[in-house]
Design a protein around this motif. Structure first.
Motif, PDB file in Angstrom:
ATOM      1  N   ILE A  83       0.854  -1.188   0.000  1.00 38.99           N
ATOM      2  CA  ILE A  83       0.000   0.000   0.000  1.00 38.99           C
ATOM      3  C   ILE A  83       0.888   1.235   0.000  1.00 38.99           C
ATOM      4  O   ILE A  83       1.732   1.406   0.883  1.00 38.99           O
ATOM      5  N   SER A  84       0.715   2.085  -0.991  1.00 34.96           N
ATOM      6  CA  SER A  84       1.487   3.325  -1.044  1.00 34.96           C
ATOM      7  C   SER A  84       0.999   4.286   0.034  1.00 34.96           C
ATOM      8  O   SER A  84      -0.208   4.396   0.274  1.00 34.96           O
ATOM      9  N   PRO A  85       1.909   5.006   0.679  1.00 34.31           N
ATOM     10  CA  PRO A  85       1.483   5.996   1.674  1.00 34.31           C
ATOM     11  C   PRO A  85       0.910   7.256   1.027  1.00 34.31           C
ATOM     12  O   PRO A  85       0.321   8.097   1.711  1.00 34.31           O
ATOM     13  N   ALA A  86       1.096   7.394  -0.278  1.00 35.01           N
ATOM     14  CA  ALA A  86       0.614   8.589  -0.972  1.00 35.01           C
ATOM     15  C   ALA A  86      -0.898   8.549  -1.122  1.00 35.01           C
ATOM     16  O   ALA A  86      -1.512   7.488  -1.248  1.00 35.01           O
ATOM     17  N   GLU A  87      -1.484   9.723  -1.115  1.00 33.54           N
ATOM     18  CA  GLU A  87      -2.937   9.828  -1.282  1.00 33.54           C
ATOM     19  C   GLU A  87      -3.241  11.133  -1.993  1.00 33.54           C
ATOM     20  O   GLU A  87      -2.624  12.168  -1.730  1.00 33.54           O
ATOM     21  N   ASP A 119       5.430  11.813  -1.980  1.00 30.58           N
ATOM     22  CA  ASP A 119       5.037  10.867  -0.935  1.00 30.58           C
ATOM     23  C   ASP A 119       5.134   9.430  -1.440  1.00 30.58           C
ATOM     24  O   ASP A 119       5.556   8.524  -0.706  1.00 30.58           O
ATOM     25  N   HIS A 120       4.741   9.233  -2.689  1.00 33.47           N
ATOM     26  CA  HIS A 120       4.752   7.883  -3.265  1.00 33.47           C
ATOM     27  C   HIS A 120       6.178   7.359  -3.394  1.00 33.47           C
ATOM     28  O   HIS A 120       6.490   6.257  -2.942  1.00 33.47           O
ATOM     29  N   THR A 124       7.580   4.323  -1.105  1.00 35.32           N
ATOM     30  CA  THR A 124       7.661   3.000  -1.741  1.00 35.32           C
ATOM     31  C   THR A 124       9.095   2.601  -2.070  1.00 35.32           C
ATOM     32  O   THR A 124       9.314   1.555  -2.666  1.00 35.32           O
ATOM     33  N   HIS A 202      -5.284   5.437  -1.086  1.00 29.17           N
ATOM     34  CA  HIS A 202      -3.891   5.026  -1.221  1.00 29.17           C
ATOM     35  C   HIS A 202      -3.767   3.946  -2.308  1.00 29.17           C
ATOM     36  O   HIS A 202      -4.445   2.917  -2.226  1.00 29.17           O
ATOM     37  N   GLU A 204      -2.885   0.715  -4.353  1.00 24.83           N
ATOM     38  CA  GLU A 204      -2.473  -0.647  -4.026  1.00 24.83           C
ATOM     39  C   GLU A 204      -1.515  -1.124  -5.111  1.00 24.83           C
ATOM     40  O   GLU A 204      -1.829  -1.033  -6.300  1.00 24.83           O
TER      41      GLU A 204
END
Length: 212
Positions: A83-87, A119-120, A124, A202, A204
Motif C-alpha cells: 500500500i502506497s502511503p501517498a494519497e 510521498d509515493h 515506496t 492510497h 495498491e
C-alpha cells in the motif's frame, strides 16, 4: 487451481516473510495463473515517460511472447501487495500525470500532484529491496531460479546506462511486471486479492516473485 496443501506449507515462510517485511498481503499461486497479455506493453510505449530510458524497461526486456516461454518453466509465483502511503483527491488522481508534467496545469493541481509523487516515491522506496529479500530467501530455500519482479520502474540510478548497454547494478535492478506483459490487475483478481482500480485513496501496488 488451488495449490496443494503441501505446497502451501512449503512456501508459508515466504508469505510470512512478506508480511513481516511490510506487505499488506501475500499469496502463492501456480505460475500458470499469471496472466500475460501483449497489449500491456503498449501502455509502456504509449503511456510511460520512462519508455526506452531504462534497461529494465521495454524495449530492452523480454517481449510478452518471450516471457510466456520463460514463465512456462516456473511452477509457482508469490504475489505481494503493498500500500502506497501517498494519497490524492479523486479530481487529482484521475489526471495525475497531466497535472504533474503539464506546465499549463492549474498551480494548485500541480502542487497536489507533486506532493503525491513525492510521498509515493519516498514511501515506496523500500518495496524493491523487500522483493530482493524475498528472492534471497527463496533462493536459499532451494529455488535457484527464484526471480523478483517489482512494481514501477527502476530508481537505482538518476540516469540509466542505456547508452552503455549494461546495467551498473545488476544484482539489485529488477524488471517491472508490466514491462514483460503481466496484467497485474487481472492476475491479482484471479488470485482473489484484487487491486482497487481506478485508484481510490492510497494506491495498491503488486509485485511478483517467480519460484521454480
Amino acid at each position: 487451481m488451488e495449490l496443494a496443501e503441501s505446497h502451501n506449507k512449503k512456501f508459508a515462510f515466504l508469505v510470512e516473510a512478506a508480511c513481516r517485511l511490510g506487505a499488506a498481503d501475500a499469496k502463492v499461486i501456480p505460475a500458470s495463473d499469471v496472466i500475460v497479455e501483449n497489449r500491456v506493453t503498449l501502455k509502456c510505449r504509449a503511456g510511460c515517460i520512462g519508455y526506452g530510458k531504462k534497461l529494465t524497461c521495454p524495449p530492452y526486456v523480454p517481449t510478452p511472447d518471450n516471457f510466456r516461454n520463460i514463465l512456462s518453466e516456473y511452477r509457482y509465483a508469490l504475489l505481494v501487495k503493498f500500500i502506497s502511503p501517498a494519497e490524492a483527491e479523486p479530481d487529482v488522481i484521475c489526471s495525475i500525470y497531466k497535472y504533474w508534467l503539464d506546465p499549463t496545469a492549474p498551480a494548485d493541481m500541480k502542487v497536489a500532484a507533486e506532493k503525491f509523487w513525492k510521498d509515493h516515491f519516498n514511501g515506496t522506496g523500500s518495496f524493491a529491496p523487500m522483493m530482493l529479500e524475498l528472492e534471497r530467501l527463496a533462493f536459499n530455500a532451494g529455488n535457484p531460479f527464484a526471480l523478483a519482479f517489482v512494481n514501477g520502474s527502476c530508481r537505482l540510478c538518476e540516469t540509466c546506462n542505456v547508452k552503455g548497454g549494461l546495467c551498473i547494478h545488476p544484482t539489485q535492478a529488477r524488471i517491472p511486471e508490466h514491462a514483460v506483459g503481466i496484467n497485474m490487475v487481472a492476475t491479482a483478481a484471479k488470485a482473489k486479492m484484487p487491486i482497487t482500480f481506478p485508484v481510490k485513496g492510497h494506491p495498491e501496488l503488486m509485485a511478483l516473485l517467480l519460484i521454480d
